[in-house]
Design a protein around this motif. Structure first.
Motif, PDB file in Angstrom:
ATOM      1  N   ALA A 268      22.229  50.458 -13.155  1.00  0.00           N
ATOM      2  CA  ALA A 268      22.038  49.925 -14.587  1.00  0.00           C
ATOM      3  C   ALA A 268      22.882  48.710 -14.794  1.00  0.00           C
ATOM      4  N   GLY A 274      21.208  54.644 -14.627  1.00  0.00           N
ATOM      5  CA  GLY A 274      19.863  54.401 -15.350  1.00  0.00           C
ATOM      6  C   GLY A 274      19.002  55.091 -14.602  1.00  0.00           C
ATOM      7  N   TRP A 286      16.056  52.994 -17.996  1.00  0.00           N
ATOM      8  CA  TRP A 286      16.923  53.225 -19.386  1.00  0.00           C
ATOM      9  C   TRP A 286      18.153  53.376 -18.665  1.00  0.00           C
ATOM     10  N   GLN A 287      19.454  53.066 -19.381  1.00  0.00           N
ATOM     11  CA  GLN A 287      21.011  53.098 -19.373  1.00  0.00           C
ATOM     12  C   GLN A 287      21.369  53.914 -20.078  1.00  0.00           C
ATOM     13  N   TRP A 301      16.568  50.018 -21.442  1.00  0.00           N
ATOM     14  CA  TRP A 301      17.116  48.873 -21.133  1.00  0.00           C
ATOM     15  C   TRP A 301      15.976  47.814 -20.647  1.00  0.00           C
ATOM     16  N   LYS A 302      14.904  48.510 -20.250  1.00  0.00           N
ATOM     17  CA  LYS A 302      13.610  46.876 -19.950  1.00  0.00           C
ATOM     18  C   LYS A 302      12.370  48.140 -19.592  1.00  0.00           C
TER      19      LYS A 302
END
Length: 384
Positions: A268, A274, A286-287, A301-302
Motif C-alpha cells: 500500500a 495492504g 485496504w491499508q 484505500w480504494k
C-alpha cells in the motif's frame, strides 16, 4: 604564447573522461531486456569486453534496480511449466529455463518463486528443492519431521541485506527458505521453520495458534519490508524475518464472502501492508495503519469497479456456477502487479494506474509465479 585555435590544454585534456568510461555510461542505460547486451556485444571486440565485464554487469543491474519479468512458472496438472511473457527478440525459450527432472515430474508441487529462484516440494522424497533456472543449480533440502506432510507452504528469498543489493542477479548469494505447516500431532498449532543456506540447517521451530480453517489455503506469500504475509480467510499470518516472530492478525472488517485465492497481500502507500480483495464487480483495497503504540487498524484505500480497469473486457463469457469467473492469482511485489484470470484469459493489472495487459489464454485456473531475473550475455540462447 598564444594557444593554437581549437587546441586543448594539457590540464583540460586530463580532465576529460576516458573513451571507455564514456561508452560504459552510455551502455549502462540500455534497457535491461535479455537481448540488449548480447546485441551490443556482437558489434565489436571492444564493446563485448565492456558488457561482459563483471564490474559493468554489477553496475548495469544497480542502475536499473528491477530485473525484467521474463515469464511465469505454473504447476499444470503436476507438471512445472515456464510461460515466457516477453516478445521476440527478448522471448526466452521455455526449455532455457527448464527445471530438469522436475519439469516433467508429476510428483512435485510449486511453492514459491522470488529473487530469481524457484521453490519446489518433491512429494516422493518428502523434500524441498531450490532451483536457480538461470544457472541450472538445484539443491535438495530435507523437510523437518515436525511439519505435517501435505500441508506445506513456503517462501524462498535472498539473504543479502546490504545497501544497494539488487535481487534477480544474485546467483552466488545465500538464500533463506521459510516453510510453514500444521504440526504433525496438533492441527490447531501452526509451525514455521527457516532454513539458511549459509549454515545448511533449519532453525528452531516457531509456532502460533489459530482456528484450523485458517491454516491452509492456496494463497502465496508476499514480502513487505522484512515481513512475509499469507492470507487465511479473515486472518493474516505475519512472519517478521528480523525478530523471528510469527503472529496471526485480523484482516479488514469485510462482510462479503470472498474466497482465499481472491485475497492478495499487496504493497500500500508509504510501504504499508495492504490487501486487495476481488469480489466481482469490485476490487477492494485496504491499508493497514499502525500507530505509535503499536495498535493496528485497517482503513479503506480504494475501491475499483472491474469494468473501469483499462484493458479488461466489459463482459466475461466464461460462467462458473452462473457467475462470472474472475479470479485473483498472484501479486508481483517488485512492481505492484496483480495477476487476474478473467474468463479464459490471464491479465496483469498495475495497482497504481489500474491499467491491464492481456498475457495469454488458459483453459483452467493455475497459480502464476512471476519469474524476474537479469539475463547476462553468456546466458542467452537463440530464440525459437
Amino acid at each position: 604564447m598564444a594557444r593554437r585555435s581549437g587546441g586543448t590544454s594539457p590540464a583540460a585534456a586530463a580532465s576529460l573522461p576516458d573513451d571507455d568510461d564514456m561508452l560504459r555510461e552510455i551502455l549502462i542505460r540500455l534497457p535491461p531486456r535479455p537481448s540488449s547486451l548480447p546485441r551490443i556485444s556482437a558489434v565489436c571486440r571492444r564493446w563485448r569486453g565492456i558488457v561482459t565485464d563483471a564490474k559493468f554487469l554489477r553496475s548495469f543491474r544497480v542502475h536499473h534496480r528491477k530485473p525484467p519479468l521474463l515469464g511465469v512458472f505454473q504447476n499444470i496438472i503436476g507438471r512445472i511449466v515456464f510461460t515466457p511473457l516477453l516478445d521476440r527478440p527478448d522471448r526466452i525459450h521455455p526449455q532455457r529455463l527448464d527445471l530438469g527432472r522436475y519439469s516433467g515430474s508429476y510428483s512435485c508441487a510449486l511453492l514459491d518463486c522470488r529473487h530469481g529462484r524457484v521453490l519446489l516440494e518433491d512429494l516422493d522424497r518428502h523434500a524441498l528443492v531450490v532451483c536457480d533456472p538461470i544457472t541450472g543449480e538445484q539443491r535438495r533440502i530435507a523437510i523437518p519431521s515436525e511439519l505435517k506432510r501435505g500441508y506445506l507452504e513456503g517462501a524462498v528469498l535472498c539473504a543479502a541485506r546490504d545497501h544497494g543489493h539488487v535481487h534477480g542477479g544474485c546467483h552466488s548469494c545465500s538464500y533463506k527458505v521459510v516453510l510453514i505447516s500444521t504440526a504433525r500431532d496438533d492441527i490447531q498449532c501452526l509451525v514455521l521453520c527457516v532454513y539458511t543456506l549459509e549454515t545448511g540447517e533449519w532453525g528452531n521451530l516457531i509456532s502460533a495458534e489459530a482456528p484450523y480453517e485458517h491454516f491452509y489455503s492456496d494463497t502465496l506469500a508476499t514480502l513487505v519490508g522484512h515481513c512475509l504475509y499469507w492470507c487465511r480467510g479473515d486472518h493474516i499470518l505475519e512472519f517478521d524475518l528480523d525478530s523471528q516472530n510469527l503472529a496471526v492478525i485480523m484482516g479488514p472488517p469485510v462482510t462479503d464472502d470472498i474466497y482465499d485465492e481472491n485475497r492478495l497481500i499487496i504493497h500500500a502507500m508509504d510501504g504499508a501492508v495492504g490487501i486487495a480483495m476481488l469480489s466481482d464487480p469490485h476490487l477492494q483495497m485496504w491499508q493497514r495503519n499502525v500507530n505509535v503504540h503499536g495498535v493496528s487498524t485497517w482503513a479503506p484505500w480504494k475501491t475499483i469497479e472491474m469494468r473501469t480497469i483499462l484493458g479488461l473486457p466489459s463482459q466475461v463469457e466464461a460462467q462458473v456456477g452462473g457467475n462470472k469467473f474472475i479470479r485473483g492469482y498472484e501479486y508481483d511485489e517488485d512492481i505492484g502487479i496483480i495477476f487476474l484470470q478473467v474468463g479464459n484469459s490471464v491479465y496483469m493489472v498495475q495497482v497504481n494506474s489500474m491499467e491491464s495487459t492481456q498475457l495469454y489464454d488458459t483453459l483452467a485456473g493455475y497459480d502464476h509465479h512471476p519469474f524476474r531475473s537479469f539475463y547476462t550475455p553468456g546466458e542467452l540462447v537463440a530464440n525459437p
